[in-house]
Design a protein around this motif. Structure first.
Motif, PDB file in Angstrom:
ATOM      1  N   ARG A  83     -10.809 -32.935 -31.229  1.00 36.96           N
ATOM      2  CA  ARG A  83     -11.809 -32.155 -30.492  1.00 36.96           C
ATOM      3  C   ARG A  83     -12.839 -33.084 -29.835  1.00 36.96           C
ATOM      4  O   ARG A  83     -13.310 -32.830 -28.729  1.00 36.96           O
ATOM      5  CB  ARG A  83     -12.516 -31.158 -31.413  1.00 36.96           C
ATOM      6  CG  ARG A  83     -11.607 -30.152 -32.109  1.00 36.96           C
ATOM      7  CD  ARG A  83     -11.106 -29.036 -31.260  1.00 36.96           C
ATOM      8  NE  ARG A  83     -12.125 -28.184 -30.717  1.00 36.96           N
ATOM      9  CZ  ARG A  83     -11.864 -27.088 -30.005  1.00 36.96           C
ATOM     10  NH1 ARG A  83     -10.599 -26.741 -29.757  1.00 36.96           N
ATOM     11  NH2 ARG A  83     -12.832 -26.354 -29.515  1.00 36.96           N
ATOM     12  N   HIS A 134      -7.466 -14.477 -27.873  1.00 34.64           N
ATOM     13  CA  HIS A 134      -8.291 -14.307 -26.669  1.00 34.64           C
ATOM     14  C   HIS A 134      -7.898 -13.060 -25.862  1.00 34.64           C
ATOM     15  O   HIS A 134      -8.379 -12.865 -24.749  1.00 34.64           O
ATOM     16  CB  HIS A 134      -8.176 -15.532 -25.757  1.00 34.64           C
ATOM     17  CG  HIS A 134      -8.713 -16.796 -26.361  1.00 34.64           C
ATOM     18  ND1 HIS A 134      -9.963 -16.877 -26.918  1.00 34.64           N
ATOM     19  CD2 HIS A 134      -8.170 -18.035 -26.496  1.00 34.64           C
ATOM     20  CE1 HIS A 134     -10.173 -18.108 -27.370  1.00 34.64           C
ATOM     21  NE2 HIS A 134      -9.092 -18.819 -27.135  1.00 34.64           N
ATOM     22  N   ASP A 181      -8.585 -25.672 -33.490  1.00 31.42           N
ATOM     23  CA  ASP A 181     -10.008 -25.683 -33.862  1.00 31.42           C
ATOM     24  C   ASP A 181     -10.238 -25.683 -35.367  1.00 31.42           C
ATOM     25  O   ASP A 181     -11.389 -25.696 -35.813  1.00 31.42           O
ATOM     26  CB  ASP A 181     -10.751 -24.531 -33.187  1.00 31.42           C
ATOM     27  CG  ASP A 181     -10.156 -23.167 -33.526  1.00 31.42           C
ATOM     28  OD1 ASP A 181      -9.342 -23.080 -34.471  1.00 31.42           O
ATOM     29  OD2 ASP A 181     -10.503 -22.193 -32.839  1.00 31.42           O
TER      30      ASP A 181
HETATM   31 MG    MG Z   1      -9.644 -22.915 -28.738  1.00 31.64          MG
END
Ligand code: MG
Ligand code: ATP
Length: 140
Positions: A87, A54, A120
């Motif tokens: 998730r 990120h 993820d």
């Molecule tokens: Mg993530």
């Protein structure tokens, strides 16, 4: 469906409000087994490395400040389809969009202070687990 492992973090907004147990209860109720767990204070270096994907996003600096603002609980979760299951129980990144009953719907304060992290993909789970745990720390 295969037994899988995923990596989880209970974030500083949740440890500050003493929600570790309530979040763990939701993880366990979803069929996830906590096979490793440690409470740490992340260094800036660790946060920047962990969230390296990120780095170019506008929220990167703020996210790293938030993740180092208090203790976090790093965890390895095990269960059937653990990555996807976790998730699901976490809910959407933005709590405003999270489904009823999810951790983020019930506990998250904002899109940034959203109480939990979950890998993820199975591939990223392996990388993230190895970032915080030695093999001998994980007891299935
Ligand atoms: Mg993530
Ligand atoms: P996580 O990776 O923590 O499990 P996620 O996969 O749902 O969450 P990502 O897109 O990977 O979300 O973003 C990583 C984290 O960065 C989010 O959990 C949140 O804390 C923060 N974040 C994401 N989007 C924003 C945003 N628009 N503004 C502020 N913080 C954000």
């Amino acid at each position: 469906m295969a037994i899988e492992r995923t990596f989880s973090i209970i974030k500083p907004d949740a440890t500050r409000r003493n929600l570790t147990g309530q979040i763990n209860t939701k993880l366990e109720a979803a069929g996830l087994r906590i096979v490793a767990q440690r409470r740490i204070r992340m260094s800036r270096e660790q946060a920047e490395a962990f969230y390296g994907v990120h780095r170019e996003r506008p929220f990167f600096g703020s996210l790293c400040s938030f993740m180092t603002s208090g203790p976090v609980v790093v965890q390895v979760l095990e269960g059937e389809n653990a990555v996807a299951r976790n998730r699901e129980v976490m809910g959407a990144t933005n709590p405003a969009n999270a489904a009823a009953g999810t951790i983020r719907k019930e506990f998250a304060e904002s899109i940034e202070a959203n109480s939990v992290h979950g890998s993820d993909s199975a591939e990223n789970a392996q990388i993230e687990i190895a970032f915080f745990f030695a093999g001998c720390d994980v007891v299935g």
